[in-house]
Design a protein around this motif. Structure first.
Motif, PDB file in Angstrom:
ATOM      1  N   VAL A  63       0.536  -1.022  -0.163  1.00  0.00           N
ATOM      2  CA  VAL A  63       0.116  -0.135  -0.211  1.00  0.00           C
ATOM      3  C   VAL A  63       0.145   1.102  -0.008  1.00  0.00           C
ATOM      4  CG1 VAL A  63      -1.717   1.601   1.150  1.00  0.00           C
ATOM      5  CG2 VAL A  63      -1.627  -0.701   0.869  1.00  0.00           C
ATOM      6  N   HIS A  68      -0.451  -2.126  -4.326  1.00  0.00           N
ATOM      7  CA  HIS A  68      -1.112  -2.758  -3.691  1.00  0.00           C
ATOM      8  C   HIS A  68      -1.996  -3.002  -5.062  1.00  0.00           C
ATOM      9  CE1 HIS A  68      -4.356  -4.448  -0.781  1.00  0.00           C
ATOM     10  NE2 HIS A  68      -3.428  -5.140  -0.204  1.00  0.00           N
ATOM     11  N   HIS A  91      -9.135   4.603  -1.540  1.00  0.00           N
ATOM     12  CA  HIS A  91      -8.568   4.826  -0.024  1.00  0.00           C
ATOM     13  C   HIS A  91      -8.657   4.716   1.277  1.00  0.00           C
ATOM     14  CE1 HIS A  91      -4.487   4.649  -2.064  1.00  0.00           C
ATOM     15  NE2 HIS A  91      -4.461   5.312  -2.714  1.00  0.00           N
ATOM     16  N   PHE A 144      -3.742   2.780   4.240  1.00  0.00           N
ATOM     17  CA  PHE A 144      -4.196   3.325   3.229  1.00  0.00           C
ATOM     18  C   PHE A 144      -5.163   4.486   3.651  1.00  0.00           C
ATOM     19  CE2 PHE A 144      -5.382  -0.821   1.635  1.00  0.00           C
ATOM     20  CZ  PHE A 144      -5.176  -0.487   0.198  1.00  0.00           C
TER      21      PHE A 144
END
Length: 162
Positions: A63, A68, A91, A144
């Protein structure tokens, strides 16, 4: 050196070490099984838990580095600014989901600690085996969230985006 930089270095070194340990353990298992007809149940179980640990740790790193997997076919047709908004929403949503996974992992770890169960071969408390899911779900959620903030800032102020 900032905390994020120290954490990133620690995370990268840990994943590298985990993968090296996993490769060595698997190689040792194969050699002892096929050359000497000796199996170690505890090593197979340990390898399984190391694989889970490396997977969750690697997902957080993926990520951070943008590696990812994403489903981004739709945003290729959007202009740059709306793309940033869609990315930030995605996200934030992914962060929310990972924090839910982290919470559920916390509930599971708490129950396993209460019941006092242990792994079959290693004799490790079962809550310890599930602890990486709790920790790295929170790390992935934070990653994220951080990426969502970066995309949102670039959407709000395109001139400052680098």
């Amino acid at each position: 050196m900032r905390f994020n930089e120290i954490f990133n270095s620690f995370e990268e070194l840990s994943i590298g070490g985990l993968l090296l340990l996993l490769a060595m353990a698997t190689t040792f298992q194969v050699i002892t099984r096929y050359c000497f007809d000796i199996t170690f149940d505890w090593m197979a179980e340990g390898s399984r838990y190391l694989t889970i640990l490396a997977t969750f740790a690697g997902a957080g790193l993926a990520v951070k580095s943008g590696a990812h997997f994403t489903m981004d076919a739709a945003i290729h047709f959007l202009p740059e600014r709306p793309t940033l908004l869609v990315k930030s929403i995605a996200h934030f949503f992914s962060s929310f989901i990972m924090f839910i996974v982290g919470y559920q992992a916390y509930v599971l770890v708490k129950k396993l600690a209460l019941f006092g169960m242990s792994t079959a071969s290693l004799g490790l408390p079962m809550w310890v085996a599930y602890l990486p899911i709790l920790f790295f779900s929170l790390v992935i959620g934070w990653r994220f969230f951080h990426e969502g903030i970066k995309s949102l800032r670039a959407f709000i102020n395109p001139a400052s985006a680098s």
